[in-house]
Design a protein around this motif. Structure first.
Motif, PDB file in Angstrom:
ATOM      1  N   ALA A  71       1.052  -1.169  -0.045  1.00  0.00           N
ATOM      2  CA  ALA A  71      -0.025  -0.062  -0.082  1.00  0.00           C
ATOM      3  C   ALA A  71       0.974   1.236   0.186  1.00  0.00           C
ATOM      4  O   ALA A  71       0.552   2.197  -0.671  1.00  0.00           O
ATOM      5  N   ALA A  72       2.138   1.472   0.783  1.00  0.00           N
ATOM      6  CA  ALA A  72       2.840   2.371   0.908  1.00  0.00           C
ATOM      7  C   ALA A  72       3.598   2.682  -0.558  1.00  0.00           C
ATOM      8  O   ALA A  72       3.749   3.848  -0.968  1.00  0.00           O
ATOM      9  N   CYS A  76      15.222  -3.073  -2.167  1.00  0.00           N
ATOM     10  CA  CYS A  76      16.578  -2.598  -1.190  1.00  0.00           C
ATOM     11  C   CYS A  76      15.936  -2.705   0.050  1.00  0.00           C
ATOM     12  O   CYS A  76      14.679  -2.382   0.329  1.00  0.00           O
ATOM     13  N   ALA A  77      16.824  -2.871   1.051  1.00  0.00           N
ATOM     14  CA  ALA A  77      16.538  -2.980   2.626  1.00  0.00           C
ATOM     15  C   ALA A  77      16.788  -1.589   3.075  1.00  0.00           C
ATOM     16  O   ALA A  77      17.780  -1.261   2.999  1.00  0.00           O
ATOM     17  N   VAL A 124      12.691  -0.356  -5.409  1.00  0.00           N
ATOM     18  CA  VAL A 124      11.665  -0.057  -4.199  1.00  0.00           C
ATOM     19  C   VAL A 124      12.451  -0.415  -2.921  1.00  0.00           C
ATOM     20  O   VAL A 124      13.150  -1.543  -2.696  1.00  0.00           O
ATOM     21  N   THR A 125      12.452   0.593  -2.002  1.00  0.00           N
ATOM     22  CA  THR A 125      13.285   0.387  -0.792  1.00  0.00           C
ATOM     23  C   THR A 125      12.087   0.459   0.226  1.00  0.00           C
ATOM     24  O   THR A 125      11.349   1.469   0.573  1.00  0.00           O
ATOM     25  N   ILE A 126      12.163  -0.477   1.173  1.00  0.00           N
ATOM     26  CA  ILE A 126      11.183  -0.595   2.124  1.00  0.00           C
ATOM     27  C   ILE A 126      12.118  -0.538   3.526  1.00  0.00           C
ATOM     28  O   ILE A 126      12.876  -0.945   3.636  1.00  0.00           O
ATOM     29  N   SER A 127      11.325   0.359   4.412  1.00  0.00           N
ATOM     30  CA  SER A 127      12.049   0.746   5.830  1.00  0.00           C
ATOM     31  C   SER A 127      11.044   0.314   6.798  1.00  0.00           C
ATOM     32  O   SER A 127       9.728   0.614   6.586  1.00  0.00           O
ATOM     33  N   ILE A 128      11.552   0.129   8.005  1.00  0.00           N
ATOM     34  CA  ILE A 128      10.646  -0.008   9.219  1.00  0.00           C
ATOM     35  C   ILE A 128      11.545   0.523  10.314  1.00  0.00           C
ATOM     36  O   ILE A 128      12.350   0.161  11.041  1.00  0.00           O
ATOM     37  N   PRO A 129      11.363   1.971  10.394  1.00  0.00           N
ATOM     38  CA  PRO A 129      11.879   2.565  11.579  1.00  0.00           C
ATOM     39  C   PRO A 129      11.782   1.908  12.789  1.00  0.00           C
ATOM     40  O   PRO A 129      10.678   1.559  13.263  1.00  0.00           O
ATOM     41  N   MET A 187       3.946  -0.222  14.388  1.00  0.00           N
ATOM     42  CA  MET A 187       5.172   0.254  13.737  1.00  0.00           C
ATOM     43  C   MET A 187       4.869   0.958  12.252  1.00  0.00           C
ATOM     44  O   MET A 187       3.736   0.390  11.500  1.00  0.00           O
ATOM     45  N   GLU A 188       5.597   1.704  11.592  1.00  0.00           N
ATOM     46  CA  GLU A 188       5.653   2.365  10.353  1.00  0.00           C
ATOM     47  C   GLU A 188       6.196   1.578   9.287  1.00  0.00           C
ATOM     48  O   GLU A 188       7.376   1.295   9.485  1.00  0.00           O
ATOM     49  N   VAL A 189       5.620   1.222   8.287  1.00  0.00           N
ATOM     50  CA  VAL A 189       6.142   0.443   7.196  1.00  0.00           C
ATOM     51  C   VAL A 189       6.164   1.671   6.163  1.00  0.00           C
ATOM     52  O   VAL A 189       5.174   1.965   5.668  1.00  0.00           O
TER      53      VAL A 189
END
Length: 350
Positions: free
Chosen positions: A16-17, A90-91, A135-140, A72-74
């Motif tokens: 979704a993000a 990418c991580a 596409v870079t996915i992050s989870i602060p 948590m925010e994705v």
């Protein structure tokens, strides 16, 4: 009986993000909300949090499941590349990297599982067609949270994994879940179903439906012992227990609550049965060093000791039969990630 509220997976949040990020680039305005359809067929329409660098975030809502990622925010950032081509993953911050073989993603790749990758790619393609993108996915905060998971033991370093097969999180650890499982089992018995297939989750159900067409398949989550007790109480005549070694090896060691927080005896169960078969000590040491059941499966197959899965099925059946005092017939079948039978044990084979 209280109904448990379901949530959506980190994979659904990431997809979704990513969609929101693409729409922002295309339209020049960040959407306040987007809508995707997850693999199970349900709609997911989260609110979007815009980031100054053009990324978009979704807050993970796990429903009533005690998931460490709840709240948590994705975050997804999509960078378009020249011309048509593949989607690269990418991580970002808080997402781990695979460092050991045996998982669904090869070493060196970001810990974004196959189904979430497919969902993210579909989201990007729905806006930009065949355009190549990164596409870079992050989870602060994911690196700190991952320390409270089994990721370090599985060879996932630096953060969390982006997971999900159905796109939906079903609560797995509450008394209300037991109530729901019991009600389903009682309903099946009332319908005249006295022979049932028990399995642990969605992938197991798919495999068991293919192996036992026409039979009623019941997901027991991690509550196998409870559901065997209920089956005995309700007069079930026979249970076919099937699943991947990642869960079923625990049963072969006598573990009846299979959540990772309760017990883990997978390697020990495999090594015990290999030892009984006369396998060399070197193989036992190699299996003990494996971080995942999948890695152990690959090593065992490579050296020709696949007969161990029949032995493990016999052990799992024996423990389940003892649990129900022999009053319910039990059969056990181990399957791999593609649903192929690895080993089995029925009443006739005991």
């Amino acid at each position: 009986m209280k109904s448990l509220r379901e949530g959506f997976t980190t994979g659904s949040c990431a997809a979704a993000a990513a969609l929101a990020c693409c729409l922002w680039q295309r339209d020049g305005v960040c959407p306040e909300q987007v809508r995707i359809v997850v693999p199970e067929g349900r709609a997911f329409a989260p609110e979007i949090l815009p980031h100054a660098d053009g990324g978009c975030g979704v807050i993970k809502d796990s429903g009533d499941d005690p998931d460490v990622t709840d709240g948590m925010e994705v975050v997804a950032r999509v960078d378009l590349l020249p011309g048509d081509g593949e989607i690269q993953f990418c991580a970002g911050e808080g997402v781990g990297t695979i460092t050991q073989p045996g998982l669904k993603i090869p070493p060196g790749e970001p810990a974004i599982n196959p189904v979430p990758r497919k969902m993210i790619e579909e989201a990007v393609r729905s806006v930009f067609g065949g355009r190549a993108a990164r596409v870079t996915i992050s989870i602060p905060g994911g690196a700190q949270t991952a320390r409270r998971t089994f990721n370090p033991r599985l060879g996932v370093e630096g953060g969390l994994s982006v997971l999900g097969t159905s796109g939906v999180v079903r609560p797995m650890s509450a008394q209300a879940l037991r109530d729901s499982l019991y009600e389903e089992l009682k309903m099946r018995v009332a319908q005249g179903r006295r022979e049932l297939v028990f399995t642990f989750g969605n992938q197991g159900e798919e495999a068991m439906r293919a192996l036992f067409p026409g039979m009623c398949v019941v997901q027991v989550s991690n509550e196998l012992g409870f559901m065997l007790d209920a089956a005995r109480e309700l007069g079930v005549r026979r249970v076919f227990l099937g699943g991947h070694p990642g869960k079923l090896c625990k049963v072969a060691a006598g573990v009846m609550q299979t959540h990772s927080k309760c017990a883990d005896a997978r390697r020990e169960a495999i090594i015990t049965q290999l030892g009984r078969m006369g396998a060399p000590v070197a193989l036992l040491e190699e299996v003990y060093a494996c971080n995942t059941t999948q890695a152990a499966m690959a090593r065992i197959h490579a050296v020709g000791w696949d007969g161990v899965w029949d032995r493990l099925a016999q052990a799992a059946r024996a423990y389940c039969r003892a649990r129900v005092f022999g009053e319910v017939e039990i059969a056990a079948v181990f399957v791999d990630e593609r649903g192929n039978v690895l080993g089995r044990c029925t009443e006739e084979e005991r």
